[in-house]
Design an enzyme around this catalytic site. Structure first.
Site, PDB file in Angstrom:
ATOM      1  N   GLY A   1       0.829  -1.192   0.000  1.00  0.00           N
ATOM      2  CA  GLY A   1       0.000   0.000   0.000  1.00  0.00           C
ATOM      3  C   GLY A   1       0.865   1.243   0.000  1.00  0.00           C
ATOM      4  O   GLY A   1       2.085   1.175   0.143  1.00  0.00           O
TER       5      GLY A   1
ATOM      6  N   PHE B   1       3.169  10.202   1.730  1.00  0.00           N
ATOM      7  CA  PHE B   1       4.560  10.346   1.290  1.00  0.00           C
ATOM      8  C   PHE B   1       5.366   9.084   1.584  1.00  0.00           C
ATOM      9  O   PHE B   1       6.545   9.146   1.939  1.00  0.00           O
ATOM     10  CB  PHE B   1       5.219  11.575   1.932  1.00  0.00           C
ATOM     11  CG  PHE B   1       5.113  11.629   3.440  1.00  0.00           C
ATOM     12  CD1 PHE B   1       6.137  11.143   4.240  1.00  0.00           C
ATOM     13  CD2 PHE B   1       4.005  12.173   4.050  1.00  0.00           C
ATOM     14  CE1 PHE B   1       6.051  11.201   5.617  1.00  0.00           C
ATOM     15  CE2 PHE B   1       3.906  12.231   5.438  1.00  0.00           C
ATOM     16  CZ  PHE B   1       4.937  11.744   6.222  1.00  0.00           C
TER      17      PHE B   1
ATOM     18  N   ASP C   1      -6.793   8.377  13.501  1.00  0.00           N
ATOM     19  CA  ASP C   1      -7.063   7.903  12.140  1.00  0.00           C
ATOM     20  C   ASP C   1      -7.449   6.428  12.161  1.00  0.00           C
ATOM     21  O   ASP C   1      -7.033   5.659  11.297  1.00  0.00           O
ATOM     22  CB  ASP C   1      -5.848   8.133  11.243  1.00  0.00           C
ATOM     23  CG  ASP C   1      -6.187   8.045   9.758  1.00  0.00           C
ATOM     24  OD1 ASP C   1      -7.379   8.204   9.421  1.00  0.00           O
ATOM     25  OD2 ASP C   1      -5.270   7.810   8.945  1.00  0.00           O
TER      26      ASP C   1
END
Length: 248
Positions: free
Chosen positions: A30, A34, A149
C-alpha cells in the site's frame, strides 16, 4: 534473527524491480501521503516476511509528523498493536521503518474480499475482532495516545484474525484533559459527530469510540451513504446527534 538492513536491501531491490517491470519475491502492500509499504523477506532460515514502510518527507512538516510517528509507534508494546521492529534514516533522507507483517491484510480488504465471495462474518467473529480493537484502544488511551485515524484500512489482521492497529502517522500524545485541538484529522466517514463542530465552538473530543464503532460494527462500510457529498454526510450526522453543532 531479524535484520533491518536485510529488509532495507530487499526493499531497494523491489523498488528497482518495479521500475524495470519485472516480478519479485516482495510486493507493494500500500501507499500513503509520502510513503509506501512493502512486504520483504528478513533473512534467516525460514525467510520470515516483514512489512517495510519507505517514507520520503518532502518538507519540515512531513518530517516532523514522521518523527512523531516513529516516537509514538516505537514506544508501543502490545498484542493489539503492530510491532515496530527497527527503523533507519539514510543519508539521502529516506526512512525505512520495519514492521510486523500481518498475513490477511487490512480489515477493509478482508471485508471487501468476503463481499466479493458473497460471504460474511458471523456474530462470534465480529465480537472477537471488536473486542480486540477495544483492547488496543484501551492500551493507547491508558498511555494518553490518541490515534486520530482509526479506520478499517488501519486495522490489520493476522492469519488467525488477531487485530493489529497500525499507522500512527496522525497520532498524538494527549497533553491534558483540558486541551482543545486546533485541528481535526482523519477520514470524514469515521468522524465522530462531535468532531464536525465548527472552529470556535468545537470542544476537545477523541474520535476513538466512534471510529471503533464504525470499524468494528460495519466491517469496512461507512454508516453514512457513500453516494452523498461531504455536506450531505455532515447533514446526516447532524440529524443523528443532538450534540452536533453548526454545519461547516
Amino acid at each position: 534473527m531479524f535484520n533491518c538492513y536485510k529488509c532495507i536491501t530487499c526493499t531497494r531491490k523491489k523498488q528497482d524491480v518495479e521500475s524495470s517491470g519485472n516480478s519479485g519475491a516482495s510486493k507493494l502492500l500500500g501507499e500513503g501521503g509520502f510513503g509506501r509499504v512493502y512486504s520483504v523477506p528478513g533473512g534467516g532460515s525460514n525467510n520470515t516476511l516483514y512489512a517495510v514502510k519507505v517514507a520520503e518527507p518532502q518538507n519540515p512538516q512531513q518530517l516532523e509528523r514522521l518523527e512523531m510517528e516513529i516516537l509514538i509507534h516505537g514506544s508501543l508494546q502490545h498484542d493489539r498493536i503492530v510491532r515496530m521492529l527497527d527503523w533507519v534514516e539514510t543519508q539521502i533522507g529516506q526512512f525505512y521503518i520495519c514492521l510486523e507483517y500481518c498475513e490477511v491484510g487490512s480489515l477493509y480488504s478482508y471485508a471487501e474480499q468476503l463481499t466479493q465471495e458473497k460471504r460474511h462474518m458471523d456474530s462470534q467473529q465480529i465480537r472477537f475482532i471488536f473486542r480486540q480493537l477495544v483492547e488496543g484502544c484501551e492500551y493507547l488511551h491508558e498511555r494518553c495516545i490518541i490515534h486520530r485515524d482509526l479506520k478499517p484500512q488501519n486495522i490489520l489482521l493476522t492469519s488467525s484474525l488477531d487485530v493489529k492497529i497500525t499507522d500512527f502517522g496522525l497520532a498524538i500524545i494527549k497533553p491534558g484533559q483540558g486541551a482543545v485541538w486546533a485541528s481535526v484529522w482523519g477520514v470524514l466517514d469515521t468522524f465522530r459527530p462531535r468532531c464536525c463542530w465548527s472552529p470556535g465552538t468545537r470542544q476537545q473530543q477523541t474520535s476513538g469510540p466512534w471510529a471503533a464503532y464504525c470499524s468494528g460494527c460495519t466491517l469496512g462500510s461507512s454508516p453514512f451513504r457513500k453516494e452523498i457529498s461531504k455536506a450531505g454526510i455532515i447533514e446526516e450526522k447532524s440529524a443523528a446527534s443532538p450534540l452536533f453543532g453548526r454545519r461547516l
